[in-house]
Enzyme design. Sequence first.
Site, mmCIF file in Angstrom:
data_model
loop_
_atom_site.group_PDB
_atom_site.id
_atom_site.type_symbol
_atom_site.label_atom_id
_atom_site.label_comp_id
_atom_site.label_asym_id
_atom_site.label_seq_id
_atom_site.Cartn_x
_atom_site.Cartn_y
_atom_site.Cartn_z
ATOM 1 N N TYR A 57 0.844 -1.218 0.000
ATOM 2 C CA TYR A 57 0.000 0.000 0.000
ATOM 3 C C TYR A 57 0.875 1.263 0.000
ATOM 4 O O TYR A 57 0.588 2.230 -0.721
ATOM 5 C CB TYR A 57 -0.891 -0.058 1.240
ATOM 6 N N LYS B 213 0.773 4.059 -2.824
ATOM 7 C CA LYS B 213 0.385 5.442 -2.522
ATOM 8 C C LYS B 213 1.517 6.429 -2.818
ATOM 9 O O LYS B 213 1.264 7.594 -3.145
ATOM 10 C CB LYS B 213 -0.080 5.551 -1.062
HETATM 11 P P1 NAP Z 1 -13.466 2.190 1.791
HETATM 12 O O1 NAP Z 1 -14.440 2.658 2.804
HETATM 13 O O2 NAP Z 1 -12.930 0.809 1.891
HETATM 14 O O3 NAP Z 1 -14.095 2.429 0.339
HETATM 15 C C1 NAP Z 1 -13.387 2.079 -0.819
HETATM 16 C C2 NAP Z 1 -14.369 1.854 -1.941
HETATM 17 O O4 NAP Z 1 -13.609 1.486 -3.128
HETATM 18 C C3 NAP Z 1 -15.346 0.700 -1.655
HETATM 19 O O5 NAP Z 1 -16.660 1.087 -1.990
HETATM 20 C C4 NAP Z 1 -14.820 -0.405 -2.576
HETATM 21 O O6 NAP Z 1 -15.819 -1.286 -3.047
HETATM 22 C C5 NAP Z 1 -14.283 0.398 -3.743
HETATM 23 N N1 NAP Z 1 -13.377 -0.403 -4.569
HETATM 24 C C6 NAP Z 1 -12.432 -1.286 -4.146
HETATM 25 N N2 NAP Z 1 -11.818 -1.855 -5.202
HETATM 26 C C7 NAP Z 1 -12.404 -1.339 -6.311
HETATM 27 C C8 NAP Z 1 -12.216 -1.551 -7.694
HETATM 28 N N3 NAP Z 1 -11.290 -2.416 -8.161
HETATM 29 N N4 NAP Z 1 -12.988 -0.862 -8.575
HETATM 30 C C9 NAP Z 1 -13.922 0.018 -8.124
HETATM 31 N N5 NAP Z 1 -14.152 0.257 -6.813
HETATM 32 C C10 NAP Z 1 -13.393 -0.421 -5.911
HETATM 33 O O7 NAP Z 1 -12.164 3.141 1.759
HETATM 34 P P2 NAP Z 1 -11.951 4.675 2.214
HETATM 35 O O8 NAP Z 1 -11.427 4.651 3.583
HETATM 36 O O9 NAP Z 1 -13.149 5.478 1.868
HETATM 37 O O10 NAP Z 1 -10.724 5.060 1.255
HETATM 38 C C11 NAP Z 1 -10.887 5.721 0.013
HETATM 39 C C12 NAP Z 1 -9.512 6.050 -0.557
HETATM 40 O O11 NAP Z 1 -8.773 6.837 0.369
HETATM 41 C C13 NAP Z 1 -8.649 4.818 -0.834
HETATM 42 O O12 NAP Z 1 -7.870 5.017 -1.982
HETATM 43 C C14 NAP Z 1 -7.770 4.752 0.399
HETATM 44 O O13 NAP Z 1 -6.577 4.047 0.134
HETATM 45 C C15 NAP Z 1 -7.545 6.223 0.669
HETATM 46 N N6 NAP Z 1 -7.163 6.535 2.055
HETATM 47 C C16 NAP Z 1 -7.987 6.233 3.101
HETATM 48 C C17 NAP Z 1 -7.582 6.540 4.397
HETATM 49 C C18 NAP Z 1 -8.436 6.243 5.618
HETATM 50 O O14 NAP Z 1 -7.956 6.477 6.743
HETATM 51 N N7 NAP Z 1 -9.649 5.749 5.467
HETATM 52 C C19 NAP Z 1 -6.337 7.145 4.620
HETATM 53 C C20 NAP Z 1 -5.536 7.429 3.519
HETATM 54 C C21 NAP Z 1 -5.955 7.128 2.240
HETATM 55 P P3 NAP Z 1 -16.222 -2.621 -2.207
HETATM 56 O O15 NAP Z 1 -16.928 -2.118 -1.014
HETATM 57 O O16 NAP Z 1 -17.103 -3.384 -3.134
HETATM 58 O O17 NAP Z 1 -14.927 -3.317 -1.898
#
Ligand code: NAP
Length: 250
Positions: A151, A155
């Site tokens: 990851y 990133k």
């Molecule tokens: P999340 O709640 O897990 O949501 C991610 C979404 O992406 C889910 O709806 C998932 O679908 C969808 N997804 C996964 N694989 C996919 C694919 N191949 N094609 C299309 N959609 C796909 O994550 P989040 O926390 O909102 O994170 C969103 C972004 O921010 C990510 O890139 C993550 O790495 C980044 N981020 C998050 C955090 C944090 O603290 N949360 C921190 C830094 C960066 P399914 O539900 O069907 O799997």
Amino acid sequence: MTERIAIVTGAARGIGAAVARRLAADGNAVAVIDLQEAATAETVDAITAAGGRAIGIGADVSDSAAVASAVARVADELGAPTILVNNAGILRDNLLFKMTDDDWDLVMQVHLRGAFLMSRAVQAHQVEAKWGRIVNLSSTSALGNRGQANYAAAKAGMQGFTKTLAIELGRYGVTANAIAPGFIQTDMTRATAERIGVPFDEFVAATVQQIPVQRAGVPDDIAAAASYFCSEEAGFCSGQVLYVAGGPTS
Ligand code: NAP
């Protein structure tokens, strides 16, 4: 303001859903892309209930054919997309010695290949329109994080990818920027707490102690940053990485 057509990937929930709702509130029509079309209904309904325009599309961003047909459908049903937020993401955390080939490949495919395929498809419309905004989701993990070799590499890769898009596409009125969130309360961080066997409340409380503003992030914190990068007035801001983490990151 001019209505633009925006695509947000991984927008069924979490950060993507908040970004989609915010871009719609800003006056854009929004295509909500996620793995399953049915899962996009909640975000689409929230946007339309607030008077906005949105469609939901099921597509795996790492699948070239699915991406091509999703972007074509957006152009047909909403209009040519000129805003793209590459947000879809997954975790496959493990210490290096336990990390499998699949753990590595899947994370690279969704984050890096996904952002590449989506950006390549959407830039055709942006170049034609001589205007565009691309926002890529990076992470504070790009600076290194135990258990996240895959990851962190993806990133950090998003940052180099963003800067290169900014250089290549700037002459067409297209900006590209990255947002690197710190700890944001979503299903993703909930799953991390579960994986390490700590109740989510305790996990949040322990993390907050390390955050200067003394609170955990929420999806709307990231949506606010995305809203700025996608705005008309951000046209001179390109190739940047904005850490949204409640404090400095190094
Ligand atoms: P999340 O709640 O897990 O949501 C991610 C979404 O992406 C889910 O709806 C998932 O679908 C969808 N997804 C996964 N694989 C996919 C694919 N191949 N094609 C299309 N959609 C796909 O994550 P989040 O926390 O909102 O994170 C969103 C972004 O921010 C990510 O890139 C993550 O790495 C980044 N981020 C998050 C955090 C944090 O603290 N949360 C921190 C830094 C960066 P399914 O539900 O069907 O799997």
